[in-house]
Design a protein around this motif. Structure first.
Motif, PDB file in Angstrom:
ATOM      1  N   ARG A   4      -4.767 -65.806  10.514  1.00 19.76           N
ATOM      2  CA  ARG A   4      -4.106 -65.412   9.249  1.00 19.76           C
ATOM      3  C   ARG A   4      -5.573 -65.464   8.144  1.00 19.76           C
ATOM      4  O   ARG A   4      -5.414 -66.233   7.441  1.00 19.76           O
ATOM      5  CB  ARG A   4      -3.140 -66.239   8.722  1.00 19.76           C
ATOM      6  CG  ARG A   4      -1.887 -65.886   9.251  1.00 19.76           C
ATOM      7  CD  ARG A   4      -0.711 -66.796   8.360  1.00 19.76           C
ATOM      8  NE  ARG A   4       0.539 -66.220   9.062  1.00 19.76           N
ATOM      9  CZ  ARG A   4       1.412 -65.994   8.280  1.00 19.76           C
ATOM     10  NH1 ARG A   4       1.423 -66.043   6.785  1.00 19.76           N
ATOM     11  NH2 ARG A   4       2.627 -65.776   8.714  1.00 19.76           N
ATOM     12  N   ARG A   5      -6.561 -64.630   8.496  1.00 23.14           N
ATOM     13  CA  ARG A   5      -7.446 -64.605   7.830  1.00 23.14           C
ATOM     14  C   ARG A   5      -7.476 -63.522   6.765  1.00 23.14           C
ATOM     15  O   ARG A   5      -8.346 -63.547   5.447  1.00 23.14           O
ATOM     16  CB  ARG A   5      -8.955 -64.133   8.744  1.00 23.14           C
ATOM     17  CG  ARG A   5      -9.130 -65.180   9.551  1.00 23.14           C
ATOM     18  CD  ARG A   5     -10.293 -64.801  10.521  1.00 23.14           C
ATOM     19  NE  ARG A   5      -9.621 -64.175  11.809  1.00 23.14           N
ATOM     20  CZ  ARG A   5     -10.400 -63.498  12.435  1.00 23.14           C
ATOM     21  NH1 ARG A   5     -11.809 -63.445  12.767  1.00 23.14           N
ATOM     22  NH2 ARG A   5      -9.961 -62.806  13.440  1.00 23.14           N
ATOM     23  N   GLN A   6      -6.794 -62.698   6.562  1.00 25.09           N
ATOM     24  CA  GLN A   6      -6.534 -61.528   5.828  1.00 25.09           C
ATOM     25  C   GLN A   6      -5.424 -61.848   4.788  1.00 25.09           C
ATOM     26  O   GLN A   6      -4.463 -62.544   5.399  1.00 25.09           O
ATOM     27  CB  GLN A   6      -6.403 -60.431   6.354  1.00 25.09           C
ATOM     28  CG  GLN A   6      -7.620 -59.959   7.346  1.00 25.09           C
ATOM     29  CD  GLN A   6      -7.367 -58.884   8.304  1.00 25.09           C
ATOM     30  OE1 GLN A   6      -6.042 -58.390   8.318  1.00 25.09           O
ATOM     31  NE2 GLN A   6      -8.280 -58.273   9.046  1.00 25.09           N
ATOM     32  N   MET A   7      -5.526 -60.988   3.943  1.00 22.23           N
ATOM     33  CA  MET A   7      -4.536 -61.239   2.770  1.00 22.23           C
ATOM     34  C   MET A   7      -3.355 -60.304   3.321  1.00 22.23           C
ATOM     35  O   MET A   7      -2.267 -60.488   3.038  1.00 22.23           O
ATOM     36  CB  MET A   7      -4.961 -60.773   1.317  1.00 22.23           C
ATOM     37  CG  MET A   7      -5.747 -61.736   0.859  1.00 22.23           C
ATOM     38  SD  MET A   7      -5.000 -63.387   0.715  1.00 22.23           S
ATOM     39  CE  MET A   7      -3.985 -62.904  -0.998  1.00 22.23           C
ATOM     40  N   VAL A   8      -3.839 -59.119   3.920  1.00 20.00           N
ATOM     41  CA  VAL A   8      -2.582 -58.141   4.341  1.00 20.00           C
ATOM     42  C   VAL A   8      -2.012 -58.591   5.551  1.00 20.00           C
ATOM     43  O   VAL A   8      -2.764 -59.213   6.738  1.00 20.00           O
ATOM     44  CB  VAL A   8      -3.611 -56.785   4.732  1.00 20.00           C
ATOM     45  CG1 VAL A   8      -2.267 -55.694   5.072  1.00 20.00           C
ATOM     46  CG2 VAL A   8      -3.931 -56.341   3.439  1.00 20.00           C
ATOM     47  N   VAL A   9      -0.534 -58.651   5.443  1.00 14.14           N
ATOM     48  CA  VAL A   9      -0.008 -59.142   6.633  1.00 14.14           C
ATOM     49  C   VAL A   9       0.719 -58.050   7.364  1.00 14.14           C
ATOM     50  O   VAL A   9       1.461 -57.346   6.755  1.00 14.14           O
ATOM     51  CB  VAL A   9       1.016 -60.413   6.269  1.00 14.14           C
ATOM     52  CG1 VAL A   9       1.744 -60.862   7.417  1.00 14.14           C
ATOM     53  CG2 VAL A   9       0.397 -61.518   5.712  1.00 14.14           C
ATOM     54  N   ASP A  10       0.785 -57.777   8.659  1.00 15.63           N
ATOM     55  CA  ASP A  10       1.192 -56.724   9.603  1.00 15.63           C
ATOM     56  C   ASP A  10       2.667 -57.150   9.685  1.00 15.63           C
ATOM     57  O   ASP A  10       2.925 -58.319  10.440  1.00 15.63           O
ATOM     58  CB  ASP A  10       0.530 -56.598  10.698  1.00 15.63           C
ATOM     59  CG  ASP A  10       0.965 -55.307  11.447  1.00 15.63           C
ATOM     60  OD1 ASP A  10       2.248 -54.636  11.123  1.00 15.63           O
ATOM     61  OD2 ASP A  10       0.522 -54.933  12.525  1.00 15.63           O
ATOM     62  N   PRO A  11       3.746 -56.634   9.093  1.00 17.25           N
ATOM     63  CA  PRO A  11       5.110 -56.942   9.468  1.00 17.25           C
ATOM     64  C   PRO A  11       5.534 -56.936  10.791  1.00 17.25           C
ATOM     65  O   PRO A  11       6.303 -57.781  11.501  1.00 17.25           O
ATOM     66  CB  PRO A  11       5.816 -56.198   8.563  1.00 17.25           C
ATOM     67  CG  PRO A  11       5.218 -54.809   8.249  1.00 17.25           C
ATOM     68  CD  PRO A  11       3.669 -55.575   8.460  1.00 17.25           C
TER      69      PRO A  11
END
Length: 115
Positions: A44-51
């Motif tokens: 979880r390094r990014q702000m965008v989360v892949d659903p």
């Protein structure tokens, strides 16, 4: 290449194609199944989360090992680095393929043949 291989396993499950990354892939002692373990999910390094990946994480959260029927496996690749796991819906009509099995009556498996 890494000291420890990473495998991408692509398989069909209820009209969805799963693409997951694992550490270990085996031919199972359960006849006709592929055994996979050591699930790998992205950080979880990014702000965008892949659903789609979040759904995979939730589904395999407490699973140490899973068994996939051989006829559901599309492909297994040894890869250099881990990618993003995903679930994609199979495009097509409203018809689901009936499961087919490699062995059946009259295939030389000792079945009862009328003669």
């Amino acid at each position: 290449m890494n000291a420890e291989p990473i495998y991408r396993v692509v398989f069909l499950n209820q009209n969805e194609i799963y693409e997951i990354y694992v550490k270990n892939v085996y031919q199972s002692d359960l006849y006709g199944f592929l055994e996979i373990e050591g699930f790998l999910f992205g950080e979880r390094r990014q702000m965008v989360v892949d659903p789609s990946e979040e759904r995979l994480k939730a589904q395999f959260q407490d699973v140490a090992r899973t068994y996939i029927p051989m006829h559901s496996v599309i492909r297994v690749d040894e890869v250099e680095k881990q990618g993003v796991g995903k679930i994609t819906e199979v495009k097509g009509g409203n018809v689901t393929q009936f499961p087919s099995f490699p062995y059946g009556p009259g295939s030389g498996g000792g079945g009862n043949k009328a003669g």
